[in-house]
Design a protein around this motif. Structure first.
Motif, PDB file in Angstrom:
ATOM      1  N   SER A   2       0.899  -1.239  -0.012  1.00 56.12           N
ATOM      2  CA  SER A   2      -0.139  -0.164  -0.158  1.00 56.12           C
ATOM      3  C   SER A   2       0.871   1.048   0.028  1.00 56.12           C
ATOM      4  CB  SER A   2      -0.851   0.035   1.258  1.00 56.12           C
ATOM      5  OG  SER A   2      -0.306  -0.063   2.387  1.00 56.12           O
ATOM      6  N   VAL A   3       2.092   1.235   0.608  1.00 55.81           N
ATOM      7  CA  VAL A   3       3.068   2.291   0.687  1.00 55.81           C
ATOM      8  C   VAL A   3       3.515   2.462  -0.763  1.00 55.81           C
ATOM      9  CG1 VAL A   3       5.120   3.041   1.276  1.00 55.81           C
ATOM     10  CG2 VAL A   3       3.628   2.074   3.113  1.00 55.81           C
ATOM     11  N   ALA A   6       0.942   4.028  -2.767  1.00 60.68           N
ATOM     12  CA  ALA A   6       0.443   5.585  -2.329  1.00 60.68           C
ATOM     13  C   ALA A   6       1.703   6.402  -3.165  1.00 60.68           C
ATOM     14  CB  ALA A   6       0.899   5.789  -1.003  1.00 60.68           C
ATOM     15  N   ILE A   7       2.889   5.800  -3.167  1.00 61.06           N
ATOM     16  CA  ILE A   7       3.839   6.658  -3.902  1.00 61.06           C
ATOM     17  C   ILE A   7       3.614   6.791  -5.447  1.00 61.06           C
ATOM     18  CG2 ILE A   7       6.304   6.953  -4.212  1.00 61.06           C
ATOM     19  CD1 ILE A   7       6.658   5.671  -1.557  1.00 61.06           C
ATOM     20  N   ASP A   9       0.903   6.289  -6.864  1.00 61.17           N
ATOM     21  CA  ASP A   9      -0.564   7.449  -7.212  1.00 61.17           C
ATOM     22  C   ASP A   9      -0.008   8.853  -7.206  1.00 61.17           C
ATOM     23  OD1 ASP A   9      -2.062   5.093  -7.480  1.00 61.17           O
ATOM     24  OD2 ASP A   9      -2.950   5.396  -5.462  1.00 61.17           O
TER      25      ASP A   9
END
Lengths: 244, 240
Positions: A2-3, A6-7, A9
């Protein structure tokens, strides 16, 4: 994951938050069309394939991909956001992968948008679409190689122009490595193993067969290793800068 | 809690931080007070893991920054010097990005978002590009991302720099309101800020801690009853 997502995106949307994305896409598509139809002699050749498109793609990448990667780290360093980013609970690998994948996805989008060229060749003739698909795959892999090099070099400096120029020079080296022009410089005095080693590093050698539709495992492995090596170097550069 | 042990940082031949040690615990608001170039920001960068110390240790809630940096960083919120934010993003997008990285979800996320947006009065600019915001708003956006996950430890590098007097007052009130159950380390060269929010002061100059005391103790040391006189005496007359 998920990290990294996030980056990814953030970076991907970052291209579209400024005119960078649109300028890049328009120039890429106009130049790709010009090279294919005008300079590459698409109509004169009388063959239903995308060779002119794929043949000029490495040279297009040489100047356009560094414009995508130059900002990846240099901008973060210049604006100070790298301090914000790297003090979040993020590992260097997550940051490097997230940024790289975003840039790669963006080039994939640019490649996809070249579909009118593919449509044209399908309307005018009956091309081997399997070979064209392999060509696209090879192009994407080669773009990944250019991007990994550019991302790594962008982490070395806070100046985007320097990142841009160094990336062009290094990528130019990788492009030319397999050409007689370069190999002849070494073949007179260096051991044959060394000359073969330089030739084996060439983008052109590995891209040539894929772009003709021949998928060789060794070519895919070459690009995968190249990408992996430069992404690893990217994490090392980040850690070295941390200890500066 | 944070434990700093013989922490040093050298940049070539320049010694930015020179073997400082201190401990601090939850409930304290510690002010790192010192002239410009004293080593305040460098110390904070080492505590938050942005730069690696030349020697010494930083232990955050039992996690050594050298070996368990990720676990330590999860417990901290950090406002870096200059309050950097992604200028191409909106405050809402930036906060959402931090929320995703910090794995805030569902109701917790909604509640925390609403709380920090309200506490820092970000409502009018939430969907405006950060590069169009005033310095005050930019700093508040950066502060919002630092407190979004309600960390037990807050490291704030000059949190009120660039704010107008009203905004300064509000941010100081916010810091005070959070101080009961947090460890808050702020760096500043503003003496009134120390008196307004800090329960303990570390006076730092040329990379060394020169004094560790409460603001009241420092004021008591002064013949004039003014903190700035004590500060000048301790730091050798260097301008704040």
């Amino acid at each position: 994951m998920s990290v990294i997502k996030a980056i990814f995106d953030r970076e991907f949307m970052g291209y579209f938050a400024t005119p960078v994305a649109y300028v890049f896409l328009i120039i890429f598509l106009v130049l790709a069309g010009t090279f294919t139809f005008e300079i590459g002699g698409f109509y004169e050749r009388g063959q239903a394939d995308l060779r002119p498109f794929f043949d000029y793609l490495p040279w297009l990448y040489l100047f356009l991909v560094p414009s995508l990667t130059m900002r990846l780290w240099a901008e973060e360093r210049k604006s100070g956001t790298i301090e914000f980013l790297m003090t979040l609970p993020i590992t260097p690998w997550q940051a490097v992968l997230g940024k790289f994948l975003a840039a790669w996805a963006f080039t994939a989008l640019a490649l996809t948008l070249s579909f009118p060229i593919w449509l044209t060749v399908n309307i005018l003739g009956e091309p081997d679409n399997g070979a064209i698909l392999a060509g696209y795959l090879g192009s994407l892999l080669m773009a990944g190689g250019f991007l990994a090099i550019g991302a790594c070099l962008s982490a070395l400096t806070r100046n985007q122009v320097i990142a841009f120029i160094i990336t062009i020079v290094v990528c130019f080296g990788f492009l030319l490595a397999g050409l007689p022009l370069v190999l002849n410089l070494f073949s007179g005095w260096a051991p044959q193993v060394f000359v073969d080693g330089i030739a084996a590093l060439s983008f052109m050698t590995h891209f040539a067969s894929i772009s003709r539709g021949v998928i060789d495992f060794r070519d895919i492995l070459y690009f995968a290793l190249l990408i992996g090596a430069f992404l690893y170097a990217n994490t090392i550069v980040l850690q070295m800068k941390q200890a500066d | 809690m944070i434990k700093i042990d013989a922490l040093s940082k050298h940049f070539g031949s320049i010694v930015a931080v020179d073997g400082i040690s201190f401990e601090c615990a939850s409930g304290e608001v510690i002010g790192l007070l010192g002239p410009n170039g004293a080593g305040k920001s460098t110390t904070m960068k080492m505590i938050t893991g942005f730069i690696t110390p030349s020697c010494g240790r930083v232990v955050v809630d039992g996690y050594d920054m050298a070996t368990d940096s990720l676990a330590a960083r999860k417990r901290m919120g950090y406002l870096p010097e200059g309050a950097p934010s992604y200028s191409d993003m909106t405050p809402r997008a930036q906060l959402n990005f931090v929320a995703k990285v910090r794995e805030l979800q569902g109701d917790v996320l909604q509640t925390r978002m609403a709380q920090v947006i309200s506490a820092l009065h970000l409502e009018p600019v939430l969907d405006q590009s950060i590069d169009t915001l005033s310095k005050g708003f930019k700093r508040r956006v950066a502060l919002a991302q630092a407190i979004l996950h309600d960390p037990g430890i807050l490291i704030l590098d000059e949190p009120t720099d660039g704010l107008d007097p009203n905004q300064k007052y509000e941010v100081r009130e916010l810091i005070k309101s959070m101080s009961a159950n947090k460890l808050i380390l702020i760096s500043t060269h503003l003496l009134d800020e120390v008196e307004a929010v800090c329960s303990r002061v570390l006076i730092i100059a040329e990379g060394k801690i020169l004094r560790d005391a409460t603001p009241a103790e420092l004021v008591a040391e002064s013949s004039t009853g003014r903190l700035d006189d004590v500060f000048r005496e301790i730091t050798g007359g260097k301008a704040a």
